[in-house]
Design a protein around this motif. Structure first.
Motif, mmCIF file in Angstrom:
data_model
loop_
_atom_site.group_PDB
_atom_site.id
_atom_site.type_symbol
_atom_site.label_atom_id
_atom_site.label_comp_id
_atom_site.label_asym_id
_atom_site.label_seq_id
_atom_site.Cartn_x
_atom_site.Cartn_y
_atom_site.Cartn_z
ATOM 1 N N ASN A 150 0.764 -1.185 -0.142
ATOM 2 C CA ASN A 150 0.070 -0.073 0.084
ATOM 3 C C ASN A 150 0.818 1.331 0.028
ATOM 4 O OD1 ASN A 150 -3.316 -0.495 0.434
ATOM 5 N ND2 ASN A 150 -2.078 -2.098 1.413
ATOM 6 N N ALA A 186 1.476 1.692 -3.413
ATOM 7 C CA ALA A 186 0.529 2.398 -4.288
ATOM 8 C C ALA A 186 0.318 3.710 -4.152
ATOM 9 C CB ALA A 186 -0.743 1.431 -3.947
ATOM 10 N N TYR A 233 -8.552 2.795 -5.927
ATOM 11 C CA TYR A 233 -7.703 2.306 -4.974
ATOM 12 C C TYR A 233 -8.179 2.839 -3.488
ATOM 13 C CZ TYR A 233 -3.879 2.333 -1.685
ATOM 14 O OH TYR A 233 -2.936 2.197 -0.680
ATOM 15 N N TRP A 234 -8.604 4.090 -3.576
ATOM 16 C CA TRP A 234 -8.797 4.655 -1.971
ATOM 17 C C TRP A 234 -10.226 4.362 -1.502
ATOM 18 C CZ3 TRP A 234 -5.520 6.324 1.180
ATOM 19 C CH2 TRP A 234 -4.170 7.162 0.777
ATOM 20 N N LEU A 253 -9.585 0.709 -0.585
ATOM 21 C CA LEU A 253 -8.781 0.619 0.743
ATOM 22 C C LEU A 253 -9.677 0.597 2.072
ATOM 23 C CD1 LEU A 253 -5.863 0.790 2.344
ATOM 24 C CD2 LEU A 253 -5.782 3.038 2.263
#
Length: 454
Positions: A35, A38, A202-203, A206
């Motif tokens: 992460n 990323a 992605y966020w 997550l």
């Protein structure tokens, strides 16, 4: 011909060459590292800008968001991680990660304010007020930061020692509010969040994973297990004037994935106790028919257990803890208990195979809880049981009662055994220091925090 069977936990370590703790710890490090990569990639993709202070503000803000998400994974009580690392270790990591989060968020706020003030030529205070009143999401972020500061203050040792567990736990619920506020701030003004569809996905992913882990581990699994098993108090048995055992029955108890050495957070659903969750170890190995906890009157919660009525409904969260035979690396074992820390040790003695030596440390013989059971189990298992009594400072021919020379005198092959230790903090530290001096390999030493054990 005689066949010597290797215990399952030992066989697993010998086959893979890697302990379960190492596997889980490596998994967490790899998860965090992936992460970080990323976030760094999406940050670089969104552009660096020319203002160094704003650059630092953006970087600290992004890694603060990642740290906050990781915080939630650490305290989600996901069974796979908890069985391998233990709630005490995960909670310690959560605590220190929390302080990292606090300083990172403060740095984010300071750098962003100073960077924008440098561009606008406003004073830092005026710039801060302008941000809070004119930019969408900033006021919510400020409220989130204040909540994190309050939670961090409540977690400091001097405050935690003066605060009831229920109060501390209630304050920590505001962390969920802080996350929602911080995330809406990130959505509103985070340039990296919207730099590309991949970054946005992605966020969202997550935070879905982090909060989903909490919902699953802290709410869904406990609710599902309690609805399925319908736990009730079957018997309340005094063991001594200040010690009581409680037997719990229910449906399909053989389906509860509990092992000797683990504990549950127990809530007895009476008007005066339903909101109190107390951690007590199983004091007998699970047999699929009942669960037993044994508690000493150390505080208000445990002191009132003697008055629990048969038939009382019970809500149990767990099982938790890595203090189990899963982590064995050697065929033979030493079990060291202090005071009521005997409860998980007694359960382990019932389950562990191979030759076992038990050291039970108490101030006087009257404090030796479950001693008759320990003697019977030791006799049935061919184990050696040592009851160590007297003041801690009392001299012995080999030095301190749990010092290196005393341990070697009682267990000459201690370096070739796994050692499980559960007791008051001072005693546990003394034993761990002695094992370190004796150069017992670290992977053979397994300690349970007394506060989590009962």
């Amino acid at each position: 011909m005689t066949t010597v069977q290797t215990p399952p936990g030992v066989a697993q370590v010998q086959a893979t060459g890697t302990s379960p703790k190492t596997v889980a710890r490596t998994g967490l490090y790899a998860l965090m590292g992936a992460n970080v990569v990323a976030v760094t990639y999406f940050f670089a993709q969104s552009g660096f800008g020319t203002n160094a202070l704003l650059l630092l503000g953006r970087v600290t803000g992004l890694y603060a968001a990642l740290t906050m998400a990781f915080q939630f994974v650490l305290i989600a009580r996901l069974p796979w991680f908890d069985r391998r690392l233990g709630m005490d270790r995960l909670t310690t990591w959560h605590r220190w990660t929390g302080f990292t989060l606090l300083w990172t968020l403060l740095a984010h706020a300071v750098f962003i304010t100073l960077g924008l003030a440098q561009q606008s030529e406003l004073s830092p205070v005026d710039q801060f007020v302008d941000l809070a009143t004119t930019v969408e999401g900033v006021l919510r972020a400020i409220v989130a930061l204040v909540l994190i500061i309050v939670i961090g203050g409540a977690s400091a040792r001097f405050a935690r020692r003066r605060m009831a567990y229920e109060t501390w736990h209630f304050i920590h619920f505001y962390a969920y509010v802080a996350v929602v506020l911080a995330f809406t701030h990130q959505v509103a003004v985070g340039s990296t969040f919207v730099s590309s569809p991949a970054a946005t996905a992605y966020w969202w992913g997550l935070w879905a994973f982090a909060l989903g882990s909490v919902v699953l581990g802290r709410f869904v699994l406990p609710l599902w297990r309690n609805l399925r098993h319908q736990l009730r108090v079957a018997a309340v048995v005094p063991e001594a004037h200040n010690v009581v055992s409680i037997y719990i029955t229910g449906k399909d108890l053989d389906k509860i994935p509990a092992k000797a050495g683990q504990f549950f957070l127990w809530r007895f659903l009476t008007p005066d106790r339903w909101y109190k969750a107390n951690p007590f170890s199983l004091s007998a190995a699970p047999d699929g028919r009942s669960l037993r906890l044994t508690a000493k009157a150390l505080g208000e919660g445990s002191a009132s257990l003697r008055g629990i009525r048969v038939g009382t409904r019970v809500f149990a969260e767990g099982p938790y803890g890595a203090f189990t035979s899963m982590h064995r690396t050697r065929p033979n074992t030493v079990l060291v208990a202090g005071g009521v820390g005997i409860t998980p040790i007694r359960a382990l003695l019932e389950e562990i195979r191979g030759h076992v030596v038990v050291l039970y440390r108490v101030s006087n013989p009257n404090d030796a809880v479950l001693m008759n059971e320990m003697r019977s189990l030791a006799h049935a298992r061919g184990a050696v049981l040592h009851l160590l009594t007297g003041p801690s400072s009392a001299p012995t021919p080999r030095g301190p009662m749990l010092g290196p020379q005393s341990l070697v005198g009682m267990i000459p092959d201690i370096r070739d055994r796994d050692v499980f230790v559960c007791g008051p903090p001072a005693m546990t530290r003394a034993v761990l220091d002695s094992l370190r001096e004796l150069e017992v390999p670290k992977q053979q030493v397994h300690a349970e925090r007394f506060s989590m054990a009962g």
